[in-house]
Structures are given as C-alpha cells and as structure tokens.
Design a protein around this motif. Sequence first.
Motif, PDB file in Angstrom:
ATOM      1  N   ARG A  82       0.840  -1.189   0.000  1.00  0.00           N
ATOM      2  CA  ARG A  82       0.000   0.000   0.000  1.00  0.00           C
ATOM      3  C   ARG A  82       0.880   1.246   0.000  1.00  0.00           C
ATOM      4  O   ARG A  82       2.044   1.183   0.396  1.00  0.00           O
ATOM      5  CB  ARG A  82      -0.908   0.012   1.238  1.00  0.00           C
ATOM      6  CG  ARG A  82      -1.765  -1.246   1.370  1.00  0.00           C
ATOM      7  CD  ARG A  82      -2.749  -1.126   2.486  1.00  0.00           C
ATOM      8  NE  ARG A  82      -3.836  -0.240   2.098  1.00  0.00           N
ATOM      9  CZ  ARG A  82      -4.827   0.114   2.919  1.00  0.00           C
ATOM     10  NH1 ARG A  82      -4.871  -0.328   4.158  1.00  0.00           N
ATOM     11  NH2 ARG A  82      -5.789   0.909   2.498  1.00  0.00           N
TER      12      ARG A  82
ATOM     13  N   GLY B  67      -5.725   2.037  -2.320  1.00  0.00           N
ATOM     14  CA  GLY B  67      -4.547   1.483  -1.654  1.00  0.00           C
ATOM     15  C   GLY B  67      -3.737   2.437  -0.817  1.00  0.00           C
ATOM     16  O   GLY B  67      -2.573   2.171  -0.503  1.00  0.00           O
TER      17      GLY B  67
ATOM     18  N   ARG C 285       4.580   1.533  -2.449  1.00  0.00           N
ATOM     19  CA  ARG C 285       4.073   0.178  -2.211  1.00  0.00           C
ATOM     20  C   ARG C 285       5.171  -0.818  -1.861  1.00  0.00           C
ATOM     21  O   ARG C 285       4.907  -1.840  -1.226  1.00  0.00           O
ATOM     22  CB  ARG C 285       3.299  -0.308  -3.437  1.00  0.00           C
ATOM     23  CG  ARG C 285       2.011   0.463  -3.715  1.00  0.00           C
ATOM     24  CD  ARG C 285       1.283  -0.136  -4.911  1.00  0.00           C
ATOM     25  NE  ARG C 285       0.129   0.652  -5.331  1.00  0.00           N
ATOM     26  CZ  ARG C 285      -1.095   0.530  -4.834  1.00  0.00           C
ATOM     27  NH1 ARG C 285      -1.330  -0.338  -3.868  1.00  0.00           N
ATOM     28  NH2 ARG C 285      -2.089   1.279  -5.299  1.00  0.00           N
TER      29      ARG C 285
ATOM     30  N   THR D  16       0.339  -6.911  -0.912  1.00  0.00           N
ATOM     31  CA  THR D  16      -0.622  -6.386   0.045  1.00  0.00           C
ATOM     32  C   THR D  16      -0.483  -7.100   1.378  1.00  0.00           C
ATOM     33  O   THR D  16      -0.437  -8.319   1.445  1.00  0.00           O
ATOM     34  CB  THR D  16      -2.047  -6.555  -0.481  1.00  0.00           C
ATOM     35  OG1 THR D  16      -2.120  -5.923  -1.747  1.00  0.00           O
ATOM     36  CG2 THR D  16      -3.055  -5.956   0.459  1.00  0.00           C
TER      37      THR D  16
END
Length: 199
Positions: free
Chosen positions: A79, A111, A164, A198
């Motif tokens: 994220r 996200g 991320r 994730t």
Amino acid sequence: MHRRHFLHTLGALGTAGALGSVGGRALAAGPIKGAAEVDDSALAGMSGGRLSAWRGATPAFTLDGLDGRAHALSEWRGRVVILNFWATWCGPCREEIPAMGAVARQYRQRGLALVAVNYKESLATVKPFVDKVPIDGTVLLDTDGAAYKRFDSLGLPATYLIDRAGNARFWRMGELQWSDAGLHGHIETLLTQKGGTTA
C-alpha cells in the motif's frame, strides 16, 4: 539544501536529545534503489517546495497501537502510506488532522493508508484526544521517540510518503496543505506504481 518550514521545532520546546542528525538521510546524495520509474526530484518541485525527495534507506520500526497490538511499518507493504509524526500539544498537527483524514479516505479504496505516529506521549494522553479528534488511520505510540529519531526529523508535524515497496519517497517538515494539487499528484503517481505485496 532542501527548503524546510519548522512550525514546532522540538529543540525549542525543551526536548533536546530527541533530535536526530540534521536531516542526514534525507539529504544524502543519490536516488533511492528501486525508484527509477519516477523522477522524484522533478515531482518534489510540483508542490512549490512543499515536499522534498527522500534519499537513502527507509527506517524500520515496530510500535504499539491504540488497539493494543504491535505494528511493524512493513505491515503496510503493498500500500502507499502517509506516515505522519504528531503530538497532541502541537497546534499545526491538530489543525491538519481533518484534512489529512479526508485525503486518506479519498484514496483508501485505491490502496492509500494513513499511519499516524504519536511522539513521546502516553496512551492515557493520546486515547482521550483521539476519542475527541478522530484520526482516520492507524495510530501508533512512539513513547520514547526512537522511531521519530530514525527519520532524522527536527520538528512536528513531519510527514513521509512511502511507496508500495516500502520505500520512503517524499517528506515534509511542517504542516501540509492537503488540498495542494502537487501533493495529490505525488499520491496519484505512487498509487499507480506496482511493488510489494498487500499486507
């Protein structure tokens, strides 16, 4: 030298010893490993100096949350993270909480996560404050200031955008204008990048 705006410098508030070196990691030369997809220096200029490109490694930490569990920064891998250091006594911190929360909500489904790290205050102080002024994210307690110190911060609020893959990409010392188009451009760009998994 990066332009900085200090709204609440900790040294002036008698917390000497809590400060890191003068932005050493952020000012170190060279691009971040794995960040070649974006010209961070050019993007940082989009906000008229409001954000600077981060240089160097991203400090890891594990802190207790208001939920009673320990949380590692790596939990949010996959994220984009707004990492915000704040305190209940910091006026600019309090003022930006609603706008920061609105941005977190705006991009959450794509996200974005907000991780709000309280600087050197107890659960007994932070919990009643958050009950009155909700923070739309995960609140962590940096009770000894160690996590804050690893980021070489010099004042509050201090905000970092993390991609991320878990790399800090941009930072700001002082209150952010959360409606700023440049800031939203940074977030949009990081959200479109792939990287990490994730949590």
